[in-house]
Design a protein around this motif. Structure first.
Motif, PDB file in Angstrom:
ATOM      1  N   ARG A 126       5.196   5.063   1.770  1.00 29.64           N
ATOM      2  CA  ARG A 126       5.521   6.467   2.445  1.00 29.64           C
ATOM      3  C   ARG A 126       6.341   6.390   3.789  1.00 29.64           C
ATOM      4  O   ARG A 126       7.296   7.151   3.980  1.00 29.64           O
ATOM      5  CB  ARG A 126       4.387   7.295   2.351  1.00 29.64           C
ATOM      6  N   GLU A 127       5.801   5.493   4.652  1.00 32.37           N
ATOM      7  CA  GLU A 127       6.253   5.298   5.672  1.00 32.37           C
ATOM      8  C   GLU A 127       7.801   4.756   5.894  1.00 32.37           C
ATOM      9  O   GLU A 127       8.763   5.282   6.544  1.00 32.37           O
ATOM     10  CB  GLU A 127       5.607   4.408   6.771  1.00 32.37           C
ATOM     11  N   ALA A 128       8.000   3.844   4.861  1.00 34.82           N
ATOM     12  CA  ALA A 128       9.532   3.227   4.755  1.00 34.82           C
ATOM     13  C   ALA A 128      10.374   4.242   4.133  1.00 34.82           C
ATOM     14  O   ALA A 128      11.358   4.302   4.769  1.00 34.82           O
ATOM     15  CB  ALA A 128       9.319   2.038   3.822  1.00 34.82           C
ATOM     16  N   SER A 129       9.726   5.082   3.385  1.00 34.97           N
ATOM     17  CA  SER A 129      10.651   6.234   2.606  1.00 34.97           C
ATOM     18  C   SER A 129      10.913   7.004   3.807  1.00 34.97           C
ATOM     19  O   SER A 129      12.244   7.659   4.004  1.00 34.97           O
ATOM     20  CB  SER A 129      10.018   6.721   1.545  1.00 34.97           C
ATOM     21  N   PRO A 181       0.798  -1.201   0.134  1.00 36.61           N
ATOM     22  CA  PRO A 181      -0.081  -0.036  -0.049  1.00 36.61           C
ATOM     23  C   PRO A 181       0.795   1.223  -0.068  1.00 36.61           C
ATOM     24  O   PRO A 181       1.983   1.232   0.796  1.00 36.61           O
ATOM     25  CB  PRO A 181      -0.867  -0.150   1.316  1.00 36.61           C
ATOM     26  N   PRO A 182       0.439   2.148  -0.798  1.00 36.36           N
ATOM     27  CA  PRO A 182       1.136   3.635  -0.718  1.00 36.36           C
ATOM     28  C   PRO A 182       1.605   4.074   0.587  1.00 36.36           C
ATOM     29  O   PRO A 182       2.679   4.660   0.713  1.00 36.36           O
ATOM     30  CB  PRO A 182       0.102   4.407  -1.530  1.00 36.36           C
ATOM     31  N   ASP A 183       0.670   4.007   1.573  1.00 38.83           N
ATOM     32  CA  ASP A 183       0.917   4.527   3.040  1.00 38.83           C
ATOM     33  C   ASP A 183       2.432   3.812   3.785  1.00 38.83           C
ATOM     34  O   ASP A 183       3.158   4.501   4.344  1.00 38.83           O
ATOM     35  CB  ASP A 183      -0.165   4.505   3.798  1.00 38.83           C
TER      36      ASP A 183
END
Length: 88
Positions: A60-63, A55-57
């Motif tokens: 984003r959190e990993a990034s 999932p995109p979220d």
């Protein structure tokens, strides 16, 4: 046709999953049985040719975490500290 998933996947025979099963059905199992089921499911997922959609979220959190570590490497922890935190 039988409504159990076992007619489509032999793993389901091993762990007794049926079409109407949900996670609350597993709550009464002993931990070692839950781990056996998780291991079998993980092995099946790992051998599947199906792509896993992240999932995109989560991306984003990993990034965000990666950028945070790049900006300040001193926040990294070693393996011993990791296991202290995991084990409580």
């Amino acid at each position: 046709m039988d409504d159990t998933l076992s007619s489509r996947n032999p793993l389901h025979d091993l762990i007794g999953i049926t079409a109407g099963m949900n996670t609350s059905d597993l709550s009464g199992l002993p931990v070692n049985e839950k781990l056996r089921i998780v291991t079998q499911l993980w092995d099946e997922i790992a051998s599947s040719p199906e792509h896993i959609i992240v999932p995109p979220d989560v991306i984003r959190e990993a990034s965000r975490r990666s950028a945070e570590l790049d900006a300040d490497p001193s926040i990294a922890i070693d393996e011993d500290e990791l296991w202290r935190r995991v084990d409580g």
